[in-house]
Design an enzyme around this catalytic site. Structure first.
Site, short mmCIF file in Angstrom:
data_model
loop_
_atom_site.label_atom_id
_atom_site.label_comp_id
_atom_site.label_asym_id
_atom_site.label_seq_id
_atom_site.Cartn_x
_atom_site.Cartn_y
_atom_site.Cartn_z
CG ASP A 20 -32.39 62.94 -21.75
OD1 ASP A 20 -33.47 63.51 -21.87
OD2 ASP A 20 -31.77 62.87 -20.68
NE ARG A 268 -33.87 55.32 -14.94
CZ ARG A 268 -32.61 55.25 -14.57
NH1 ARG A 268 -32.29 54.68 -13.42
NH2 ARG A 268 -31.65 55.76 -15.33
N GLY A 269 -38.81 56.94 -16.08
CA GLY A 269 -38.53 57.93 -17.11
C GLY A 269 -39.43 57.80 -18.32
CD GLU A 270 -40.22 60.48 -23.46
OE1 GLU A 270 -40.35 60.56 -24.68
OE2 GLU A 270 -40.14 61.48 -22.71
CG ASP A 271 -35.96 54.23 -24.30
OD1 ASP A 271 -36.60 54.31 -25.36
OD2 ASP A 271 -35.06 53.40 -24.12
CB SER A 272 -37.52 51.81 -19.38
OG SER A 272 -37.79 52.76 -18.35
#
Length: 373
Positions: A20, A268-272
């Protein structure tokens, strides 16, 4: 610049550790540095934010790289509202801030990234806030022109190409981490706790190729890892054909370097995930876990678009599903390695295709300008 709008407030509530704040900080920096806007970033957990914002002071307000970082809590005093207010991931705006807003304030909720088919339909819709009756716009990042786009700095690809074409820059990067620059297959590994990390590493150790795996230190490292407890930054473990190296937690700039320098990136997730796309290198994405396997719907929606390819599509799906369901399949990994050349070529093509689109910050400001008219 947004017509008649020069000030932007961004609200960030940290839920997924670094994802986030990573997204919010990139957006804040880009709006300030590339579009000349005055930006305040309100964050509810400065201790985690400080991992990303190197040198951030634990104060009520701190100017960091041209952006005002403000502690967001129950005691936060709001004396005014910006021209544009960006609520991220439906975190909600505090009632004390809502009272400072005007009818002409542009209020945009920037939601999570998804490749699902419903995103273009819901992107750019708006509704009335039930308490204030202010218009609240809904902005969805995405992978085509009918969505809000992807975060990408204007000079990112130029910097990436320069790094990947320079042996000296790559050597300097590895040396700066006190890490040997070898000819091994290089893999970066950043995952959630439910990923089958140990099974994967054991498969690499028993494999036929020399492999170096680089894990940035984080709270999701499984314990034990290859039989080792209490791993620390700088640890280097050799097991069969695998060399595992624990890196320090990296700045956003250094993490980009890591992605650019490795042959395969687990993210993983969004940023990476988005940064892996811009690296142009093959990657395995693990979405944030959701009940009812909703995360697998998001995973397959992305794979069906980005990796729609008759030769490698099924291979990519099997490996991603294996990684995201916590059950590692050695044969899926071997099939992936056998097709790595084709995966590399296709990934670069897809990355280059997305580069042709306007980035998220540019689209967001154009959207706000249209909303103000």
């Amino acid at each position: 610049m947004v017509k008649n709008q020069e000030k932007v407030d961004i609200f960030c509530k940290i839920v997924d550790n670094f994802g986030d704040i990573g997204v919010c900080w990139r957006l804040a920096k880009q709006l300030h540095h590339e579009h000349g806007l005055s930006v305040r970033l309100f964050v509810d957990d400065l201790s985690i934010a400080a991992k990303i914002l190197t040198g951030l002071r634990n104060e009520e307000e701190d100017m960091h790289d041209g952006v005002s970082i403000i502690r967001w809590g129950g005691a936060t005093q709001f004396t005014d509202a910006a021209d544009v207010v960006v609520e991220t991931f439906a975190c909600g705006l505090p009632s004390t801030y809502l009272r400072q807003m005007q009818v002409e304030t542009i209020w945009v909720n920037v939601d999570y990234l998804s490749a699902e088919a419903w995103v273009p339909e819901f992107h750019a819709l708006s509704g009335k806030h039930h308490e204030t009756n202010f218009k609240r716009h809904f902005y969805f990042p995405g992978f085509n022109e009918q969505t809000g786009g992807l975060l990408r700095e204007q000079d990112l690809i130029t910097r990436r190409n320069g790094f990947q074409q320079s042996g000296d820059q790559q050597s300097d990067f590895w040396n700066g981490l006190n890490t040997a620059h070898t000819n091994d297959l290089k893999i970066s590994l950043f995952s959630y706790a439910n990923a089958p990390v140990n099974d994967f590493l054991q498969s690499l150790a028993e494999g036929e190729r020399q492999v170096s795996v680089y894990i940035p230190f984080n709270n999701h490292l499984p314990t034990p890892l290859l039989g080792n407890h209490d791993l620390a930054v700088g640890d280097r473990i050799k097991s069969g054909n695998l060399t595992l190296q624990v890196l320090p937690f990296l700045s956003q700039e250094d993490y980009d370097f890591l992605l650019w320098a490795c042959d395969i990136n687990f993210v993983r997730g969004e940023d990476s995930w988005v940064r892996a796309i811009w690296s142009g290198r093959p990657f395995i994405w693990q979405p944030y876990w959701q009940e009812g396997n909703v995360h697998l719907l998001k995973l397959n929606a992305f794979l069906n678009g980005f990796y729609a390819h008759p030769y490698i599509g099924r291979t990519l799906t099997k490996l991603h599903e294996s990684w995201s369901t916590g059950v590692f399949h050695h044969h899926a990994w071997q099939d992936y390695l056998a097709k790595l050349g084709a995966v590399s070529e296709h990934t670069k093509q897809q990355s280059n295709r997305l580069i042709q689109q306007d980035d998220l910050a540019t689209r967001l400001l154009a959207f706000c300008a249209n909303s103000a008219n």
